[in-house]
Motif scaffolding. Structure first.
Motif, PDB file in Angstrom:
ATOM      1  N   ILE A 163       0.851  -1.193   0.000  1.00 30.71           N
ATOM      2  CA  ILE A 163       0.000   0.000   0.000  1.00 30.71           C
ATOM      3  C   ILE A 163       0.890   1.247   0.000  1.00 30.71           C
ATOM      4  CG2 ILE A 163      -1.750   1.311   1.257  1.00 30.71           C
ATOM      5  CD1 ILE A 163      -2.781  -1.308   0.047  1.00 30.71           C
ATOM      6  N   ASN A 164       1.903   1.254   0.869  1.00 30.73           N
ATOM      7  CA  ASN A 164       2.784   2.415   0.942  1.00 30.73           C
ATOM      8  C   ASN A 164       4.147   1.979   1.447  1.00 30.73           C
ATOM      9  OD1 ASN A 164       3.541   5.135   0.730  1.00 30.73           O
ATOM     10  ND2 ASN A 164       1.597   5.816   1.593  1.00 30.73           N
ATOM     11  N   ILE A 165       5.145   2.860   1.283  1.00 29.98           N
ATOM     12  CA  ILE A 165       6.519   2.556   1.657  1.00 29.98           C
ATOM     13  C   ILE A 165       7.174   3.790   2.234  1.00 29.98           C
ATOM     14  CG2 ILE A 165       7.264   3.025  -0.704  1.00 29.98           C
ATOM     15  CD1 ILE A 165       9.562   1.049  -0.267  1.00 29.98           C
ATOM     16  N   THR A 166       8.054   3.584   3.201  1.00 27.32           N
ATOM     17  CA  THR A 166       8.958   4.618   3.669  1.00 27.32           C
ATOM     18  C   THR A 166      10.326   3.975   3.771  1.00 27.32           C
ATOM     19  OG1 THR A 166       9.401   6.291   5.367  1.00 27.32           O
ATOM     20  CG2 THR A 166       8.460   4.218   6.130  1.00 27.32           C
ATOM     21  N   VAL A 167      11.341   4.673   3.296  1.00 27.93           N
ATOM     22  CA  VAL A 167      12.685   4.124   3.229  1.00 27.93           C
ATOM     23  C   VAL A 167      13.592   4.929   4.140  1.00 27.93           C
ATOM     24  CG1 VAL A 167      14.622   3.588   1.696  1.00 27.93           C
ATOM     25  CG2 VAL A 167      12.279   3.378   0.863  1.00 27.93           C
ATOM     26  N   VAL A 168      14.330   4.235   5.002  1.00 24.14           N
ATOM     27  CA  VAL A 168      15.267   4.883   5.913  1.00 24.14           C
ATOM     28  C   VAL A 168      16.613   5.084   5.219  1.00 24.14           C
ATOM     29  CG1 VAL A 168      16.477   4.674   8.118  1.00 24.14           C
ATOM     30  CG2 VAL A 168      14.123   3.855   7.903  1.00 24.14           C
ATOM     31  N   ASN A 169      17.088   4.029   4.581  1.00 21.40           N
ATOM     32  CA  ASN A 169      18.336   4.068   3.818  1.00 21.40           C
ATOM     33  C   ASN A 169      18.273   2.975   2.758  1.00 21.40           C
ATOM     34  OD1 ASN A 169      19.221   1.565   5.061  1.00 21.40           O
ATOM     35  ND2 ASN A 169      19.779   2.778   6.849  1.00 21.40           N
ATOM     36  N   GLU A 170      19.352   2.735   2.068  1.00 17.39           N
ATOM     37  CA  GLU A 170      19.321   1.776   0.967  1.00 17.39           C
ATOM     38  C   GLU A 170      18.939   0.368   1.408  1.00 17.39           C
ATOM     39  OE1 GLU A 170      22.225   0.259  -2.605  1.00 17.39           O
ATOM     40  OE2 GLU A 170      22.593   2.197  -1.669  1.00 17.39           O
ATOM     41  N   ASN A 171      19.177   0.036   2.666  1.00 23.07           N
ATOM     42  CA  ASN A 171      18.895  -1.312   3.164  1.00 23.07           C
ATOM     43  C   ASN A 171      17.624  -1.426   3.987  1.00 23.07           C
ATOM     44  OD1 ASN A 171      21.237  -2.613   2.110  1.00 23.07           O
ATOM     45  ND2 ASN A 171      22.421  -1.515   3.652  1.00 23.07           N
ATOM     46  N   THR A 172      17.212  -0.357   4.645  1.00 21.01           N
ATOM     47  CA  THR A 172      16.123  -0.423   5.620  1.00 21.01           C
ATOM     48  C   THR A 172      14.886   0.315   5.128  1.00 21.01           C
ATOM     49  OG1 THR A 172      17.762  -0.504   7.392  1.00 21.01           O
ATOM     50  CG2 THR A 172      15.500  -0.001   8.029  1.00 21.01           C
TER      51      THR A 172
END
Length: 176
Positions: A101-110
């Motif tokens: 449904i949705n995404i949030t990315v902390v860094n390239e891995n997380t």
């Protein structure tokens, strides 16, 4: 602060959904061009802090959601996850076994992802494996990570029920 505002032109027909500051004078705009149901998802690039813009439609018609830098971005199409390595010009599908449904990315891995089953999934290994978090509030609208331990999410407001979310000091969430 906020005493003067400048109007900037994004070009004809671009409806901006979100702005993402990449660094310095580089800003991306997640946008939609055209009329609803007939338009296309686009990414706008500005390298002069929004004074001028270049918009392009990605070949896959993926809805861009977030960019980590001028090349690496993530998006969603048909509840499937996609990654761009060229600033949103094209996207490749990341195979996962649940609908996004949705995404949030902390860094390239997380990253944290909300799914159609109401759960929140976390990955720390570049989308190779996922852990289900203990939050299952149901229909989640938006998710935003401040870092790999603090994540905010919203649920649709039900005006008929006048829902209230209560978080007690032990971390238990109750919706009434």
């Amino acid at each position: 602060f906020g005493q003067n505002w400048d109007t900037i032109s994004l070009g004809s027909g671009n409806a901006v959904i979100d702005f993402i500051h990449i660094n310095g004078d580089t800003v991306y705009a997640v946008a939609y061009k055209g009329f609803w149901q007939e338009g296309k998802n686009t990414t706008g690039h500005s390298f002069d802090n929004g004074k001028s813009w270049i918009f392009h439609t990605n070949a896959n018609d993926v809805t861009p959601k977030i960019y980590l830098n001028s090349k690496l971005g993530f998006g969603i199409k048909n509840q499937e996850l996609y990654k761009s390595l060229n600033g949103g010009k094209s996207f490749t599908k990341i195979p996962i076994n649940f609908k996004i449904i949705n995404i949030t990315v902390v860094n390239e891995n997380t990253a944290f992802l909300t799914s159609d089953n109401g759960l929140v999934y976390m990955t720390r290994d570049h989308f190779q494996t996922f852990t289900t978090t203990n939050c299952s509030l149901g229909n989640l609208e938006k998710i935003k990570a401040l870092n790999d331990t603090i994540v905010y999410e919203t649920i649709p407001w039900d005006y008929q029920k006048n829902n209230k979310i209560i978080l007690d000091n032990s971390g238990h969430i109750t919706i009434i």
